[in-house]
Write a protein that holds these residues in place. Sequence first.
Motif, PDB file in Angstrom:
ATOM      1  N   MET A  55       0.841  -1.200   0.000  1.00  0.00           N
ATOM      2  CA  MET A  55       0.000   0.000   0.000  1.00  0.00           C
ATOM      3  C   MET A  55       0.880   1.256   0.000  1.00  0.00           C
ATOM      4  N   ALA A  56       2.002   1.228   0.737  1.00  0.00           N
ATOM      5  CA  ALA A  56       2.871   2.404   0.812  1.00  0.00           C
ATOM      6  C   ALA A  56       3.447   2.750  -0.553  1.00  0.00           C
ATOM      7  N   THR A  57       3.710   1.729  -1.405  1.00  0.00           N
ATOM      8  CA  THR A  57       4.239   1.996  -2.740  1.00  0.00           C
ATOM      9  C   THR A  57       3.215   2.739  -3.583  1.00  0.00           C
ATOM     10  N   ALA A  58       1.962   2.305  -3.533  1.00  0.00           N
ATOM     11  CA  ALA A  58       0.908   2.985  -4.287  1.00  0.00           C
ATOM     12  C   ALA A  58       0.728   4.407  -3.781  1.00  0.00           C
ATOM     13  N   ARG A  95       4.243  11.590   7.222  1.00  0.00           N
ATOM     14  CA  ARG A  95       3.106  11.122   8.021  1.00  0.00           C
ATOM     15  C   ARG A  95       2.209  10.203   7.205  1.00  0.00           C
ATOM     16  N   ALA A  96       1.964  10.573   5.949  1.00  0.00           N
ATOM     17  CA  ALA A  96       1.094   9.761   5.094  1.00  0.00           C
ATOM     18  C   ALA A  96       1.698   8.378   4.869  1.00  0.00           C
ATOM     19  N   LEU A  97       2.993   8.332   4.608  1.00  0.00           N
ATOM     20  CA  LEU A  97       3.637   7.039   4.387  1.00  0.00           C
ATOM     21  C   LEU A  97       3.624   6.189   5.656  1.00  0.00           C
ATOM     22  N   ALA A  98       3.814   6.840   6.791  1.00  0.00           N
ATOM     23  CA  ALA A  98       3.800   6.107   8.059  1.00  0.00           C
ATOM     24  C   ALA A  98       2.399   5.587   8.393  1.00  0.00           C
ATOM     25  N   LYS A  99       1.379   6.291   7.960  1.00  0.00           N
ATOM     26  CA  LYS A  99      -0.009   5.925   8.260  1.00  0.00           C
ATOM     27  C   LYS A  99      -0.748   5.456   7.001  1.00  0.00           C
ATOM     28  N   ALA A 100      -0.039   4.857   6.078  1.00  0.00           N
ATOM     29  CA  ALA A 100      -0.628   4.449   4.796  1.00  0.00           C
ATOM     30  C   ALA A 100      -1.858   3.571   4.971  1.00  0.00           C
ATOM     31  N   ASP A 101      -1.875   2.772   6.015  1.00  0.00           N
ATOM     32  CA  ASP A 101      -3.008   1.875   6.224  1.00  0.00           C
ATOM     33  C   ASP A 101      -4.275   2.609   6.655  1.00  0.00           C
ATOM     34  N   SER A 102      -4.180   3.895   7.010  1.00  0.00           N
ATOM     35  CA  SER A 102      -5.374   4.633   7.424  1.00  0.00           C
ATOM     36  C   SER A 102      -6.118   5.256   6.243  1.00  0.00           C
ATOM     37  N   TRP A 103      -5.517   5.243   5.047  1.00  0.00           N
ATOM     38  CA  TRP A 103      -6.209   5.744   3.854  1.00  0.00           C
ATOM     39  C   TRP A 103      -7.120   4.657   3.319  1.00  0.00           C
ATOM     40  N   THR A 104      -8.332   5.020   2.973  1.00  0.00           N
ATOM     41  CA  THR A 104      -9.307   4.086   2.442  1.00  0.00           C
ATOM     42  C   THR A 104      -9.282   4.152   0.920  1.00  0.00           C
TER      43      THR A 104
END
Length: 163
Positions: free
Chosen positions: A1-4, A40-49
């Motif tokens: 997910m972080a790559t996308a 922050r976005a990369l660290a919390k990538a799993d919080s994006w839907t």
Amino acid sequence: MATAIGQELVALLPRLRRFALVLCRSQPLADDLVQGACERALAKADSWTPGTRFDAWMFRILRNHWIDHLRRMRAEGMMEDVETQTHLIGDPGEEPIMSKIALAEVQRAIDSLPQEQREVLALVCGEDLTYREAAEVLHVPVGTVMSRLARARKRLVEMTAAA
């Protein structure tokens, strides 16, 4: 997910930088804010839907990072003025000069707006977010976004028509 997310971030960087400049009015600080928001976005990538607007999610992260920065800086004093950071390069003819003068007048008018109105103006008019998406980024009701935008537009018309 972080790559996308990383690929999405690269495409979104110019828009994030524009919004950061609206928030802080300092090019170096805007770059720092964008970098911090991306981290922050990369660290919390799993919080994006997936399936939701990635840009709205990132604008919310960037704005929250800005608010955190303001809280940290409150005790340290004033920030840089955007006017000390501008460098005008261009054709010496009259048309570019007049355009720069008009642009400076509009920028002063925008700068004189309350922060809440500048944020809404940047998100809705500059970044093409819907009222609902801007409301989510700013954590306010949609009606508040509409009201702030209407007041900002009215004030800009009043200030630039007199110029």
